[in-house]
Design a protein around this motif. Structure first.
Motif, PDB file in Angstrom:
ATOM      1  N   CYS A  37      -8.934  28.614  30.217  1.00  0.00           N
ATOM      2  CA  CYS A  37      -7.708  28.715  31.008  1.00  0.00           C
ATOM      3  C   CYS A  37      -6.523  28.922  30.070  1.00  0.00           C
ATOM      4  N   CYS A  60      -6.182  26.199  27.267  1.00  0.00           N
ATOM      5  CA  CYS A  60      -7.301  25.916  26.356  1.00  0.00           C
ATOM      6  C   CYS A  60      -6.868  26.084  24.892  1.00  0.00           C
ATOM      7  N   HIS A 104     -10.666  21.545  25.250  1.00  0.00           N
ATOM      8  CA  HIS A 104      -9.560  20.696  25.685  1.00  0.00           C
ATOM      9  C   HIS A 104      -9.655  19.366  24.955  1.00  0.00           C
ATOM     10  N   HIS A 128     -12.330  24.138  36.269  1.00  0.00           N
ATOM     11  CA  HIS A 128     -11.451  24.362  35.132  1.00  0.00           C
ATOM     12  C   HIS A 128     -10.094  24.931  35.518  1.00  0.00           C
TER      13      HIS A 128
END
Ligand SMILES: [Zn+2]
Length: 446
Positions: free
Chosen positions: A147, A150, A165, A364
Protein backbone atom coordinates in the motif's frame (compact mmCIF):
# COMPACT_ATOMS: atom_id res chain seq x y z
CA UNK A 1 -31.44 -16.68 25.20
CA UNK A 2 -30.72 -14.21 28.02
CA UNK A 3 -29.15 -15.71 31.12
CA UNK A 4 -29.89 -14.15 34.50
CA UNK A 5 -26.87 -12.58 36.22
CA UNK A 6 -25.79 -13.86 39.67
CA UNK A 7 -26.73 -11.86 42.78
CA UNK A 8 -24.61 -8.65 42.76
CA UNK A 9 -23.08 -9.29 46.20
CA UNK A 10 -21.24 -12.35 44.81
CA UNK A 11 -19.60 -10.44 41.97
CA UNK A 12 -16.09 -8.99 42.49
CA UNK A 13 -16.36 -5.19 42.49
CA UNK A 14 -13.90 -2.78 40.92
CA UNK A 15 -13.58 0.85 39.86
CA UNK A 16 -16.62 1.42 37.68
CA UNK A 17 -15.08 3.79 35.15
CA UNK A 18 -12.28 1.27 34.50
CA UNK A 19 -14.61 -1.65 33.79
CA UNK A 20 -14.89 -3.06 30.27
CA UNK A 21 -18.36 -1.54 29.83
CA UNK A 22 -17.22 1.94 30.84
CA UNK A 23 -14.17 1.74 28.57
CA UNK A 24 -16.22 0.49 25.59
CA UNK A 25 -18.64 3.36 26.11
CA UNK A 26 -15.73 5.81 26.29
CA UNK A 27 -14.23 4.48 23.06
CA UNK A 28 -17.57 4.57 21.32
CA UNK A 29 -17.99 8.27 22.20
CA UNK A 30 -14.44 9.00 21.02
CA UNK A 31 -14.94 7.15 17.72
CA UNK A 32 -18.01 9.32 17.13
CA UNK A 33 -15.83 12.43 17.35
CA UNK A 34 -13.60 11.38 14.44
CA UNK A 35 -14.82 13.28 11.34
CA UNK A 36 -16.16 10.99 8.62
CA UNK A 37 -13.90 11.35 5.58
CA UNK A 38 -16.87 10.56 3.33
CA UNK A 39 -18.41 13.87 4.36
CA UNK A 40 -22.00 12.73 3.94
CA UNK A 41 -24.43 10.64 5.86
CA UNK A 42 -23.82 6.99 5.06
CA UNK A 43 -25.81 3.92 6.07
CA UNK A 44 -22.84 2.65 8.07
CA UNK A 45 -21.24 5.37 10.17
CA UNK A 46 -17.48 5.66 10.58
CA UNK A 47 -17.96 5.09 14.32
CA UNK A 48 -19.78 1.82 13.60
CA UNK A 49 -17.00 0.67 11.27
CA UNK A 50 -14.27 1.60 13.78
CA UNK A 51 -16.13 0.03 16.68
CA UNK A 52 -16.70 -3.13 14.60
CA UNK A 53 -12.98 -3.46 13.85
CA UNK A 54 -12.24 -2.82 17.51
CA UNK A 55 -14.80 -5.50 18.51
CA UNK A 56 -13.11 -7.94 16.12
CA UNK A 57 -9.78 -7.43 17.92
CA UNK A 58 -11.42 -7.39 21.33
CA UNK A 59 -12.99 -10.78 20.58
CA UNK A 60 -9.73 -11.96 18.93
CA UNK A 61 -11.52 -13.14 15.83
CA UNK A 62 -9.00 -14.80 13.51
CA UNK A 63 -10.28 -13.07 10.35
CA UNK A 64 -12.63 -10.44 9.00
CA UNK A 65 -14.80 -13.23 7.69
CA UNK A 66 -15.10 -14.80 11.12
CA UNK A 67 -16.21 -11.43 12.39
CA UNK A 68 -18.65 -10.99 9.53
CA UNK A 69 -20.49 -14.11 10.68
CA UNK A 70 -21.49 -12.06 13.72
CA UNK A 71 -23.26 -9.42 11.63
CA UNK A 72 -26.66 -10.20 13.08
CA UNK A 73 -25.46 -10.82 16.60
CA UNK A 74 -27.44 -8.77 19.08
CA UNK A 75 -24.42 -8.65 21.38
CA UNK A 76 -22.63 -6.30 18.99
CA UNK A 77 -25.45 -3.85 19.59
CA UNK A 78 -25.78 -4.47 23.32
CA UNK A 79 -22.10 -4.52 24.28
CA UNK A 80 -20.43 -2.37 21.61
CA UNK A 81 -23.40 -0.18 20.63
CA UNK A 82 -22.83 -0.90 16.94
CA UNK A 83 -25.99 0.06 15.06
CA UNK A 84 -24.99 -1.36 11.67
CA UNK A 85 -22.23 -3.93 11.34
CA UNK A 86 -20.32 -3.53 8.04
CA UNK A 87 -19.53 -6.45 5.75
CA UNK A 88 -15.84 -7.27 5.35
CA UNK A 89 -15.64 -5.29 2.10
CA UNK A 90 -17.44 -2.31 3.60
CA UNK A 91 -15.19 -2.31 6.64
CA UNK A 92 -12.07 -2.26 4.47
CA UNK A 93 -13.43 0.51 2.27
CA UNK A 94 -14.54 2.74 5.13
CA UNK A 95 -11.39 2.33 7.23
CA UNK A 96 -8.72 2.48 4.52
CA UNK A 97 -8.68 6.31 4.22
CA UNK A 98 -8.78 6.93 8.02
CA UNK A 99 -5.67 8.77 9.20
CA UNK A 100 -3.98 6.61 11.87
CA UNK A 101 -3.14 9.69 13.95
CA UNK A 102 -6.89 10.27 14.43
CA UNK A 103 -6.86 7.19 16.66
CA UNK A 104 -4.27 8.62 19.06
CA UNK A 105 -6.84 10.43 21.26
CA UNK A 106 -8.47 7.10 22.11
CA UNK A 107 -5.31 5.84 23.82
CA UNK A 108 -5.11 9.14 25.60
CA UNK A 109 -8.72 8.89 26.78
CA UNK A 110 -8.11 5.46 28.35
CA UNK A 111 -4.88 6.75 29.90
CA UNK A 112 -6.77 9.66 31.55
CA UNK A 113 -9.20 7.18 33.07
CA UNK A 114 -6.26 5.26 34.54
CA UNK A 115 -4.86 8.49 35.98
CA UNK A 116 -8.27 9.46 37.33
CA UNK A 117 -8.64 6.07 39.02
CA UNK A 118 -5.10 6.39 40.47
CA UNK A 119 -4.37 3.08 38.77
CA UNK A 120 -0.96 4.29 37.61
CA UNK A 121 0.40 4.84 41.10
CA UNK A 122 2.04 1.38 41.24
CA UNK A 123 3.92 2.33 38.06
CA UNK A 124 5.87 5.20 39.63
CA UNK A 125 9.48 4.05 39.37
CA UNK A 126 11.89 6.71 40.60
CA UNK A 127 11.50 10.28 41.89
CA UNK A 128 7.89 10.43 40.74
CA UNK A 129 8.80 9.29 37.19
CA UNK A 130 7.36 6.46 35.12
CA UNK A 131 9.45 4.14 32.96
CA UNK A 132 8.49 4.42 29.31
CA UNK A 133 9.97 1.77 27.06
CA UNK A 134 10.24 2.35 23.31
CA UNK A 135 10.79 -0.39 20.76
CA UNK A 136 9.97 -1.15 17.16
CA UNK A 137 8.50 -4.33 15.74
CA UNK A 138 7.45 -5.61 12.33
CA UNK A 139 4.00 -7.08 11.78
CA UNK A 140 3.69 -7.41 8.02
CA UNK A 141 5.97 -8.53 5.20
CA UNK A 142 5.10 -9.48 1.63
CA UNK A 143 6.67 -9.51 -1.81
CA UNK A 144 3.40 -8.70 -3.56
CA UNK A 145 0.76 -7.08 -1.32
CA UNK A 146 1.51 -3.43 -0.61
CA UNK A 147 0.00 0.00 0.00
CA UNK A 148 0.99 3.68 0.02
CA UNK A 149 2.42 3.48 3.51
CA UNK A 150 4.46 0.26 3.12
CA UNK A 151 8.17 0.36 3.80
CA UNK A 152 10.08 -0.93 0.80
CA UNK A 153 13.22 -3.03 1.13
CA UNK A 154 15.07 -3.71 -2.09
CA UNK A 155 17.24 -6.80 -2.35
CA UNK A 156 20.54 -5.48 -3.74
CA UNK A 157 21.35 -8.66 -5.63
CA UNK A 158 17.98 -9.54 -7.18
CA UNK A 159 16.27 -6.15 -7.10
CA UNK A 160 13.25 -7.81 -5.53
CA UNK A 161 11.16 -5.55 -3.31
CA UNK A 162 9.82 -6.64 0.07
CA UNK A 163 6.95 -4.60 1.47
CA UNK A 164 6.81 -4.23 5.21
CA UNK A 165 4.94 -2.60 8.05
CA UNK A 166 6.57 -1.79 11.37
CA UNK A 167 5.49 0.23 14.34
CA UNK A 168 7.20 1.85 17.25
CA UNK A 169 5.45 1.02 20.49
CA UNK A 170 5.70 3.04 23.69
CA UNK A 171 4.58 1.34 26.87
CA UNK A 172 4.60 2.36 30.49
CA UNK A 173 6.06 -0.38 32.66
CA UNK A 174 7.43 -1.16 36.09
CA UNK A 175 9.81 -3.93 37.24
CA UNK A 176 7.23 -5.23 39.75
CA UNK A 177 4.11 -5.00 37.54
CA UNK A 178 3.16 -7.70 35.12
CA UNK A 179 0.88 -5.38 33.14
CA UNK A 180 2.06 -2.75 30.72
CA UNK A 181 0.19 0.37 29.61
CA UNK A 182 0.67 1.07 25.89
CA UNK A 183 0.43 4.66 24.68
CA UNK A 184 -0.53 5.27 21.06
CA UNK A 185 2.13 3.66 18.84
CA UNK A 186 3.81 5.43 15.94
CA UNK A 187 3.80 3.76 12.54
CA UNK A 188 7.24 3.43 10.97
CA UNK A 189 6.27 4.23 7.41
CA UNK A 190 7.07 6.10 4.28
CA UNK A 191 6.23 9.74 4.91
CA UNK A 192 4.28 11.91 2.47
CA UNK A 193 6.50 13.44 -0.16
CA UNK A 194 9.50 11.35 0.75
CA UNK A 195 10.77 8.42 -1.21
CA UNK A 196 13.25 7.50 1.45
CA UNK A 197 12.15 4.85 3.85
CA UNK A 198 11.33 6.12 7.27
CA UNK A 199 13.37 4.65 10.05
CA UNK A 200 12.85 3.88 13.67
CA UNK A 201 14.88 6.93 14.76
CA UNK A 202 12.60 9.36 12.91
CA UNK A 203 9.53 7.58 14.24
CA UNK A 204 10.99 7.89 17.75
CA UNK A 205 11.41 11.63 17.28
CA UNK A 206 7.79 12.03 16.14
CA UNK A 207 6.53 9.77 18.89
CA UNK A 208 8.37 11.53 21.73
CA UNK A 209 7.11 14.93 20.55
CA UNK A 210 3.55 13.65 20.34
CA UNK A 211 3.74 12.10 23.79
CA UNK A 212 4.99 15.40 25.20
CA UNK A 213 2.16 17.29 23.49
CA UNK A 214 -0.41 14.86 24.84
CA UNK A 215 1.11 14.63 28.33
CA UNK A 216 2.94 17.91 29.01
CA UNK A 217 3.48 17.19 32.71
CA UNK A 218 4.03 13.44 32.73
CA UNK A 219 7.39 12.65 34.35
CA UNK A 220 9.08 10.04 32.21
CA UNK A 221 12.27 8.01 32.13
CA UNK A 222 12.65 6.65 28.60
CA UNK A 223 14.19 3.19 28.36
CA UNK A 224 15.58 2.14 24.98
CA UNK A 225 18.15 -0.18 23.44
CA UNK A 226 21.68 0.65 22.29
CA UNK A 227 20.52 2.23 19.02
CA UNK A 228 19.20 5.17 21.03
CA UNK A 229 22.36 6.09 22.93
CA UNK A 230 23.55 8.70 20.45
CA UNK A 231 23.94 12.43 21.03
CA UNK A 232 21.16 13.74 18.72
CA UNK A 233 18.62 11.41 20.30
CA UNK A 234 19.72 12.22 23.85
CA UNK A 235 19.44 15.93 23.09
CA UNK A 236 15.95 15.30 21.73
CA UNK A 237 15.02 13.55 24.98
CA UNK A 238 16.41 16.51 26.93
CA UNK A 239 14.42 18.94 24.76
CA UNK A 240 11.27 17.00 25.60
CA UNK A 241 12.14 17.12 29.28
CA UNK A 242 12.45 13.36 29.55
CA UNK A 243 15.02 11.42 31.54
CA UNK A 244 16.60 8.27 30.12
CA UNK A 245 18.21 4.87 30.68
CA UNK A 246 19.65 3.71 27.34
CA UNK A 247 21.57 0.59 26.40
CA UNK A 248 25.24 1.22 25.52
CA UNK A 249 27.59 -1.22 23.81
CA UNK A 250 31.38 -0.90 24.01
CA UNK A 251 31.65 -1.22 20.21
CA UNK A 252 29.42 1.86 19.71
CA UNK A 253 31.09 3.92 22.42
CA UNK A 254 34.88 3.32 22.39
CA UNK A 255 35.64 6.78 23.82
CA UNK A 256 33.15 6.40 26.68
CA UNK A 257 34.43 2.93 27.60
CA UNK A 258 38.06 4.16 27.45
CA UNK A 259 37.13 6.87 29.96
CA UNK A 260 35.54 4.26 32.18
CA UNK A 261 38.63 2.04 31.93
CA UNK A 262 40.82 4.97 32.95
CA UNK A 263 38.48 5.65 35.87
CA UNK A 264 38.73 1.98 36.92
CA UNK A 265 42.52 2.29 36.94
CA UNK A 266 42.28 5.48 38.98
CA UNK A 267 39.89 3.76 41.39
CA UNK A 268 37.07 6.20 40.64
CA UNK A 269 34.44 3.60 39.66
CA UNK A 270 32.07 2.45 42.40
CA UNK A 271 31.42 -1.31 42.53
CA UNK A 272 28.78 -3.25 44.45
CA UNK A 273 28.91 -7.07 44.65
CA UNK A 274 26.65 -9.73 46.05
CA UNK A 275 25.87 -13.37 45.36
CA UNK A 276 22.64 -15.05 44.33
CA UNK A 277 23.10 -18.80 44.80
CA UNK A 278 26.31 -19.59 42.94
CA UNK A 279 26.12 -16.51 40.77
CA UNK A 280 28.21 -13.46 41.54
CA UNK A 281 26.37 -10.23 40.72
CA UNK A 282 28.24 -7.00 40.27
CA UNK A 283 27.19 -3.43 39.58
CA UNK A 284 29.72 -0.77 38.58
CA UNK A 285 28.92 2.86 37.95
CA UNK A 286 30.56 6.17 37.16
CA UNK A 287 28.77 9.53 37.06
CA UNK A 288 29.59 12.37 34.69
CA UNK A 289 31.40 10.84 31.69
CA UNK A 290 31.39 12.40 28.19
CA UNK A 291 29.22 10.33 25.81
CA UNK A 292 31.76 10.47 22.99
CA UNK A 293 34.69 12.41 21.66
CA UNK A 294 32.69 14.82 19.51
CA UNK A 295 30.10 15.50 22.23
CA UNK A 296 32.31 16.06 25.27
CA UNK A 297 29.81 18.54 26.73
CA UNK A 298 27.17 15.80 26.86
CA UNK A 299 27.81 14.08 30.16
CA UNK A 300 26.11 10.81 31.03
CA UNK A 301 26.26 8.42 33.94
CA UNK A 302 27.62 4.96 33.11
CA UNK A 303 26.03 1.88 34.69
CA UNK A 304 26.97 -1.77 34.26
CA UNK A 305 25.51 -4.96 35.67
CA UNK A 306 27.21 -8.34 35.34
CA UNK A 307 26.38 -11.90 36.38
CA UNK A 308 29.24 -14.40 36.68
CA UNK A 309 28.47 -18.12 37.02
CA UNK A 310 30.66 -20.76 38.71
CA UNK A 311 31.78 -22.23 35.35
CA UNK A 312 32.90 -18.99 33.82
CA UNK A 313 29.50 -18.02 32.35
CA UNK A 314 29.22 -14.29 32.04
CA UNK A 315 26.36 -11.93 31.16
CA UNK A 316 26.69 -8.16 31.08
CA UNK A 317 24.41 -5.20 30.48
CA UNK A 318 25.51 -1.59 30.20
CA UNK A 319 23.51 1.62 30.11
CA UNK A 320 23.97 5.35 30.06
CA UNK A 321 21.55 7.49 32.04
CA UNK A 322 21.06 11.06 33.18
CA UNK A 323 19.84 9.88 36.59
CA UNK A 324 22.49 10.40 39.24
CA UNK A 325 23.63 6.93 40.33
CA UNK A 326 24.37 6.21 43.98
CA UNK A 327 25.10 3.13 46.08
CA UNK A 328 21.47 3.39 47.26
CA UNK A 329 19.72 3.48 43.89
CA UNK A 330 22.12 1.54 41.60
CA UNK A 331 20.36 -1.82 41.97
CA UNK A 332 16.97 -0.24 41.39
CA UNK A 333 18.17 1.58 38.26
CA UNK A 334 19.56 -1.70 36.93
CA UNK A 335 16.12 -3.24 37.38
CA UNK A 336 14.64 -0.31 35.46
CA UNK A 337 17.08 -0.78 32.57
CA UNK A 338 16.58 -4.54 32.53
CA UNK A 339 12.78 -4.40 32.49
CA UNK A 340 12.97 -3.22 28.88
CA UNK A 341 12.47 -6.88 27.93
CA UNK A 342 8.83 -6.39 28.96
CA UNK A 343 8.09 -4.52 25.75
CA UNK A 344 9.29 -7.57 23.83
CA UNK A 345 7.78 -10.19 26.12
CA UNK A 346 4.65 -8.65 27.58
CA UNK A 347 3.68 -6.57 24.56
CA UNK A 348 4.90 -7.92 21.21
CA UNK A 349 4.93 -11.59 22.18
CA UNK A 350 1.47 -11.31 23.71
CA UNK A 351 0.18 -9.65 20.54
CA UNK A 352 1.85 -12.26 18.36
CA UNK A 353 1.24 -15.42 20.38
CA UNK A 354 -1.62 -14.99 22.82
CA UNK A 355 -4.59 -14.82 20.56
CA UNK A 356 -4.30 -11.31 19.09
CA UNK A 357 -3.05 -12.39 15.62
CA UNK A 358 -0.75 -9.35 15.36
CA UNK A 359 1.04 -10.66 12.28
CA UNK A 360 -2.11 -11.87 10.59
CA UNK A 361 -3.27 -9.89 7.58
CA UNK A 362 -6.87 -8.74 8.11
CA UNK A 363 -6.79 -6.81 4.86
CA UNK A 364 -4.16 -4.44 3.59
CA UNK A 365 -5.99 -1.67 1.78
CA UNK A 366 -4.38 0.86 -0.51
CA UNK A 367 -3.75 3.67 1.92
CA UNK A 368 -3.89 3.19 5.70
CA UNK A 369 -5.96 0.10 6.43
CA UNK A 370 -3.08 -2.05 7.60
CA UNK A 371 -1.90 0.67 10.03
CA UNK A 372 -5.44 1.44 11.23
CA UNK A 373 -6.00 -2.24 12.03
CA UNK A 374 -2.66 -2.49 13.89
CA UNK A 375 -3.54 0.56 15.99
CA UNK A 376 -7.00 -0.76 16.82
CA UNK A 377 -5.47 -4.07 17.86
CA UNK A 378 -3.08 -2.22 20.17
CA UNK A 379 -6.09 -0.35 21.55
CA UNK A 380 -7.86 -3.65 22.27
CA UNK A 381 -4.67 -4.81 24.00
CA UNK A 382 -4.69 -1.63 26.11
CA UNK A 383 -8.31 -2.22 27.20
CA UNK A 384 -7.41 -5.81 28.10
CA UNK A 385 -4.39 -4.64 30.11
CA UNK A 386 -6.52 -2.09 31.97
CA UNK A 387 -9.01 -4.81 32.86
CA UNK A 388 -6.19 -7.12 33.93
CA UNK A 389 -4.79 -4.34 36.10
CA UNK A 390 -7.98 -2.87 37.55
CA UNK A 391 -10.97 -5.15 37.14
CA UNK A 392 -11.39 -7.88 39.79
CA UNK A 393 -14.14 -9.53 37.73
CA UNK A 394 -11.83 -9.88 34.71
CA UNK A 395 -9.04 -11.15 36.97
CA UNK A 396 -11.37 -13.78 38.47
CA UNK A 397 -12.53 -14.97 35.02
CA UNK A 398 -8.92 -15.14 33.76
CA UNK A 399 -7.90 -17.16 36.80
CA UNK A 400 -10.80 -19.53 36.31
CA UNK A 401 -10.05 -20.05 32.62
CA UNK A 402 -6.35 -20.59 33.33
CA UNK A 403 -4.87 -18.88 30.29
CA UNK A 404 -5.49 -15.94 27.98
CA UNK A 405 -6.17 -18.23 25.04
CA UNK A 406 -8.77 -20.18 27.02
CA UNK A 407 -10.26 -16.92 28.23
CA UNK A 408 -10.70 -15.53 24.68
CA UNK A 409 -12.10 -18.84 23.49
CA UNK A 410 -14.68 -18.93 26.25
CA UNK A 411 -15.51 -15.26 25.60
CA UNK A 412 -16.14 -15.94 21.90
CA UNK A 413 -18.18 -19.05 22.61
CA UNK A 414 -20.41 -17.27 25.15
CA UNK A 415 -20.74 -14.30 22.82
CA UNK A 416 -21.89 -16.56 20.01
CA UNK A 417 -24.42 -18.65 21.92
CA UNK A 418 -26.12 -16.28 24.35
CA UNK A 419 -27.38 -12.75 24.51
CA UNK A 420 -25.95 -10.38 27.09
CA UNK A 421 -26.88 -6.93 28.28
CA UNK A 422 -23.35 -5.84 29.11
CA UNK A 423 -19.76 -7.06 29.22
CA UNK A 424 -20.13 -7.32 32.97
CA UNK A 425 -23.10 -9.64 32.46
CA UNK A 426 -21.06 -11.77 30.07
CA UNK A 427 -18.08 -11.95 32.44
CA UNK A 428 -20.37 -12.90 35.34
CA UNK A 429 -21.90 -15.73 33.33
CA UNK A 430 -18.39 -16.95 32.44
CA UNK A 431 -17.21 -16.76 36.03
CA UNK A 432 -20.14 -18.60 37.59
CA UNK A 433 -20.72 -21.04 34.73
CA UNK A 434 -24.29 -19.80 34.50
CA UNK A 435 -24.60 -21.08 30.93
CA UNK A 436 -24.57 -24.59 32.39
CA UNK A 437 -27.75 -23.88 34.35
CA UNK A 438 -29.98 -23.65 31.32
CA UNK A 439 -32.97 -25.93 31.90
CA UNK A 440 -33.21 -28.77 29.39
CA UNK A 441 -36.10 -28.48 26.93
CA UNK A 442 -39.03 -30.79 27.50
CA UNK A 443 -38.78 -33.34 24.73
CA UNK A 444 -41.90 -34.11 22.85
CA UNK A 445 -42.00 -37.92 22.95
CA UNK A 446 -45.44 -38.44 21.56
ZN1 LIG B 1 1.26 -1.52 3.28
Amino acid sequence: MILPPPPEERVPQGRKHLSADALLELLRRRFEKIPDHRGRKCPISLADALMSAFAMFFLKDPSLLAFEERRNDENLRNLFRIAHVPSDTQMREILDPVEPRQLRPLFDAVFRQLQRGKALEPFVFHQGCYLLSLDGTGYFSSSSIHCDSCLEKVNKQTGEITYQHQMLAAVLMHPDCREVVPLAPEPIEKQDGSEKNDCERNAAKRLLRQIRREHPHLKLIVVEDGLASNAPHIRELQNQNMRFILGAKPGDHPFLFDQVLAAFEADRVTTICWTEGEVLCEISFLNGVPLNESNQDLLVNWLQYGEYGPNGEERKWTWVTDLEISRQNARWLVRGGRCRWKIENETFNTLKNQGYHFEHNYGHGEKNLSVVFAMLMMLAFLVDQVQQLCCPLFQAVWKKEGSKRALWESLRSHFRHFTFQSMRHLQQVMLYDLAKNIPAPTLDTR
